[in-house]
Structure formats: C-alpha cells, structure tokens
Design an enzyme around this catalytic site. Structure first.
Site, PDB file in Angstrom:
ATOM      1  N   GLY A 187       0.803  -1.223   0.000  1.00 24.39           N
ATOM      2  CA  GLY A 187       0.000   0.000   0.000  1.00 24.39           C
ATOM      3  C   GLY A 187       0.829   1.263   0.000  1.00 24.39           C
ATOM      4  O   GLY A 187       0.793   2.027   0.970  1.00 24.39           O
ATOM      5  N   THR A 244       0.225   6.074  -2.170  1.00 19.56           N
ATOM      6  CA  THR A 244      -0.207   7.339  -1.567  1.00 19.56           C
ATOM      7  C   THR A 244       0.081   7.302  -0.069  1.00 19.56           C
ATOM      8  O   THR A 244       0.454   6.267   0.491  1.00 19.56           O
ATOM      9  CB  THR A 244      -1.728   7.578  -1.745  1.00 19.56           C
ATOM     10  OG1 THR A 244      -2.448   6.522  -1.094  1.00 19.56           O
ATOM     11  CG2 THR A 244      -2.116   7.631  -3.212  1.00 19.56           C
ATOM     12  N   GLY A 245      -0.103   8.434   0.575  1.00 20.82           N
ATOM     13  CA  GLY A 245      -0.101   8.520   2.028  1.00 20.82           C
ATOM     14  C   GLY A 245       1.142   8.001   2.727  1.00 20.82           C
ATOM     15  O   GLY A 245       2.277   8.213   2.286  1.00 20.82           O
ATOM     16  N   GLY A 291       2.465   5.003   3.179  1.00 17.21           N
ATOM     17  CA  GLY A 291       3.337   4.093   2.447  1.00 17.21           C
ATOM     18  C   GLY A 291       4.201   4.806   1.432  1.00 17.21           C
ATOM     19  O   GLY A 291       5.386   4.477   1.257  1.00 17.21           O
ATOM     20  N   SER A 329      -2.520   1.283  15.067  1.00 18.90           N
ATOM     21  CA  SER A 329      -3.046   2.620  15.338  1.00 18.90           C
ATOM     22  C   SER A 329      -3.376   2.752  16.814  1.00 18.90           C
ATOM     23  O   SER A 329      -3.633   1.754  17.503  1.00 18.90           O
ATOM     24  CB  SER A 329      -4.322   2.862  14.515  1.00 18.90           C
ATOM     25  OG  SER A 329      -4.988   4.036  14.945  1.00 18.90           O
ATOM     26  N   TYR A 381     -12.940  -1.551  12.449  1.00 12.86           N
ATOM     27  CA  TYR A 381     -11.641  -0.926  12.190  1.00 12.86           C
ATOM     28  C   TYR A 381     -10.766  -0.938  13.445  1.00 12.86           C
ATOM     29  O   TYR A 381      -9.594  -1.342  13.401  1.00 12.86           O
ATOM     30  CB  TYR A 381     -11.815   0.512  11.704  1.00 12.86           C
ATOM     31  CG  TYR A 381     -10.492   1.201  11.501  1.00 12.86           C
ATOM     32  CD1 TYR A 381      -9.671   0.859  10.427  1.00 12.86           C
ATOM     33  CD2 TYR A 381     -10.041   2.162  12.409  1.00 12.86           C
ATOM     34  CE1 TYR A 381      -8.433   1.456  10.254  1.00 12.86           C
ATOM     35  CE2 TYR A 381      -8.806   2.771  12.234  1.00 12.86           C
ATOM     36  CZ  TYR A 381      -8.005   2.412  11.167  1.00 12.86           C
ATOM     37  OH  TYR A 381      -6.776   2.998  11.013  1.00 12.86           O
TER      38      TYR A 381
END
Length: 360
Positions: free
Chosen positions: A12, A15-16, A18, A153, A201
C-alpha cells in the site's frame, strides 16, 4: 549471484503513509546503515505503482531499478490475490539474485467503510487490515530474515481515543462468536452499521498488535513490551508448551508494530487529503501527524535505525509505547493471541504444508 544490500517489501505505497515510507527508504538507500538494493512496492494497481516509482526515483535522485513493481497486483481483500502475489515475490527473489526478503512492512489498510463481504464471507475491513496481512506474512516468512513491521493505530486502545468503540469489548470466547463477529463482522447487539464499521476498524488495529506479539512469541519467545512482572512470571511457567517456529532465523526475527498517528494530509480518513483539521478532531490534536513525518518514522523502524534489536514492541513516533491494557493481560497473551492466530489460519485457508514451510 546474490545482490548486495537489503530487500524491503512495502504494501500500500502509492499514496499517504506508504508513499512517504518508500520515499524515505529511497532517500536513505545509500547510507552506511541502510544499504538497500531493492524496495518492492506491493499495490493493487501495478500500472499506477510504476508511475509512482518513477516519481519517487526522480524526486529522491536514485536509480529507478531500486524501486521494484511486480506485474501481479496485491489485493489484501482477496486471498487468492495474496497467494498469486507471493508466488510472484518468490520468483522475483529467485531470479533477481536477492534470494531473501529482509523486511516486510504491512502498511496497506482501509478505514471504517460500508459493510461488505468477499466471496468467502469475510468482512472487508477485518479481511483487508488483519487477515490479508496475516496470510501474506505467513507465506513469506521462510524468506524474511530481519523484521516484520505491522502498521497499527492508537485506536486499538480505548484510553487513547475514547470517542471510538472499544476494540476489546465483548471479546469472543467461542469459535462461533469469532466467526460471527470477527470474520463475518456482524454488528454487536446495540451497534448500528456505522458503529459496527468503526468497531471493526478499531478491532482490526488491535488484531495487528496481537498478531505482532504472537509472532514474536512463537519465533523468539518474547513477551509484549511493558508486560507486568507478575504476568511475565506466570507465562514463563507455560513457555515449554508454546508452539515455536522452527525456521533457522526465527530466534532473531524481529516483529514490531507502529502507530502513525492521525494523518489528515492523506486520503485515508476523509477520502480527500487536506492540511485542514476538521472540527470534530479538535480534541485529538495530540495524535495528529503529518504523513511525511510518520512515513520517515516508519522507514526508520523498518530499517532498525532505532531500537532495531527489540521485538514484540509497539512504536508511536520513534518511541516504544505500552499497548492497551487488554493486550498485556495474561489471558490475552496466553489465550486470545493464540486463538486469534489459530482462527486466522483457518479463515485464510492456510494448509498444513504451508504452515510447515513457515516453520509451524
């Protein structure tokens, strides 16, 4: 002939977080500490990943050959896609001369979204954030020499963010409940679909922590960072009964998790990158981070630049941090971690031969 330098695989990374992790690795690829010969960008859209690799190579001033994009896509919601991708990785390692994969960074994931199942009846958030990375890691384990990094997270810990559902609430005690509430993602009693998505999540991020710790326990018999001495003593009595990985490098393999913080300058949270912090997040400024900073931190954790000797450790920024109270209890370390592992093996359809190849 074997290639010199380390080989990294990041999931991944178009974008972001990664993207910034790969950029940092590329930027530091020629330093003495982080001699890197290949960074594999594992993504759902290889064509797009090729363009991203071109961009990063030009931006960071590195040879384009450093950044590797395989032809096979990697869709963590699709177990067959993962198996096909692993076969492509093995072929690349064999044909390129790299032979081994030094570091695997399980970064790819999705946020709380609508309720959706795959063909096997697996709920999308749980399957993408936990089950997919679990299968990918187990299948690649015979080739990994140094470190597995799982992006988790702070939402796994209800004491960190109290406005989200408690990830450990009503933890399953039966196979039926594991199948119903984890694999299938059915809402708990009283949860509407929106709350169920957010709970799934948070739960998937807790599973990232538990998987990290169980992998460390099965490889090197290490316990989570900061475990109470009394809990540690009780567990040590049972250590001779623990299933151990028989791979030659198991005892030195490091397994860690990482908290990147709340990043609004990516599309992960709101679907659109923004430098503006929404009003609803005004009470969480202490956990807001820039994706570029967190990406650089993730790269430092991956290379072992900081505390490369530790395992079963959760990093927030660049510092080891205690995980949730639930994750450090005797019951979780001895029972829940092992149960989650065993159920994940079953849900992912991992065969006895695949387990044997991975040292289990």
């Amino acid at each position: 002939m074997s290639a010199k330098g380390s080989t990294y695989l990041i999931t991944g990374c178009t974008t972001g977080l990664g993207y910034h992790c790969v950029s940092a690795l590329a930027r530091n690829s020629k330093t003495a500490h982080t001699s890197i010969s290949a960074i594999v960008l594992a993504c759902r859209r290889p064509t797009h990943a090729q363009k991203v690799a071109d961009e990063i190579a030009e931006k960071e001033g590195v040879d384009r050959s450093l950044l590797v994009v395989l032809n096979e896509p990697l869709d963590l919601f699709n177990l067959e896609s993962i198996r096909t991708y692993v076969a492509a990785v093995k072929k690349f390692l064999d044909e390129s001369g790299h032979r081994k994969l030094d570091v695997l960074v399980n970064n790819a994931g999705i946020g709380a979204s609508g309720y959706l199942k795959n063909s096997l009846g697996r709920e999308k958030i749980f399957a993408t954030n936990h089950l997919g990375p679990f299968l990918l890691t187990i299948l690649l384990l015979p080739f990994i020499t140094t470190r597995v990094v799982n992006v988790s997270s702070e939402v796994h810990d209800p004491k960190e963010i109290s406005i989200l559902p408690d990830a450990s609430f009503s933890w399953p005690t039966t196979t039926e409940d594991y199948d119903k509430y984890f694999a299938a993602g059915e809402p708990l009693s009283g949860d509407d679909e929106f709350t169920a998505g957010r709970r799934s999540y948070c739960r998937s991020k807790l599973c990232n922590v538990l998987f990290t710790n169980e992998l460390a326990r099965r490889c090197s018999n290490d316990l989570p960072y900061g475990v109470d001495e009394e809990v540690s003593t009780k567990i040590s009595i049972l250590s001779n009964k623990q299933v151990r990985c028989s791979l030659p490098n198991a005892s030195t393999l490091r397994s860690v998790s990482f908290n990147p913080g709340l990043m609004f300058d990516t599309a992960f949270i709101t679907g659109k990158p923004s430098d503006e912090i929404p009003e609803w997040a005004s009470g969480m400024l202490h956990i807001v981070r820039k994706a570029s900073d967190s990406g650089a931190n993730l790269a430092a954790i991956a290379t072992g630049e900081l505390r490369g000797d530790v395992t079963a450790t959760y990093f927030s920024d660049l510092s080891p941090k205690l995980t949730s109270e639930f994750s450090r209890t005797f019951e979780t370390i001895v029972i829940h971690q092992s149960e989650l592992w065993d159920h994940s093996v079953r849900w992912a359809g991992i065969t006895s031969e695949e387990l044997k190849n991975s040292g289990f």
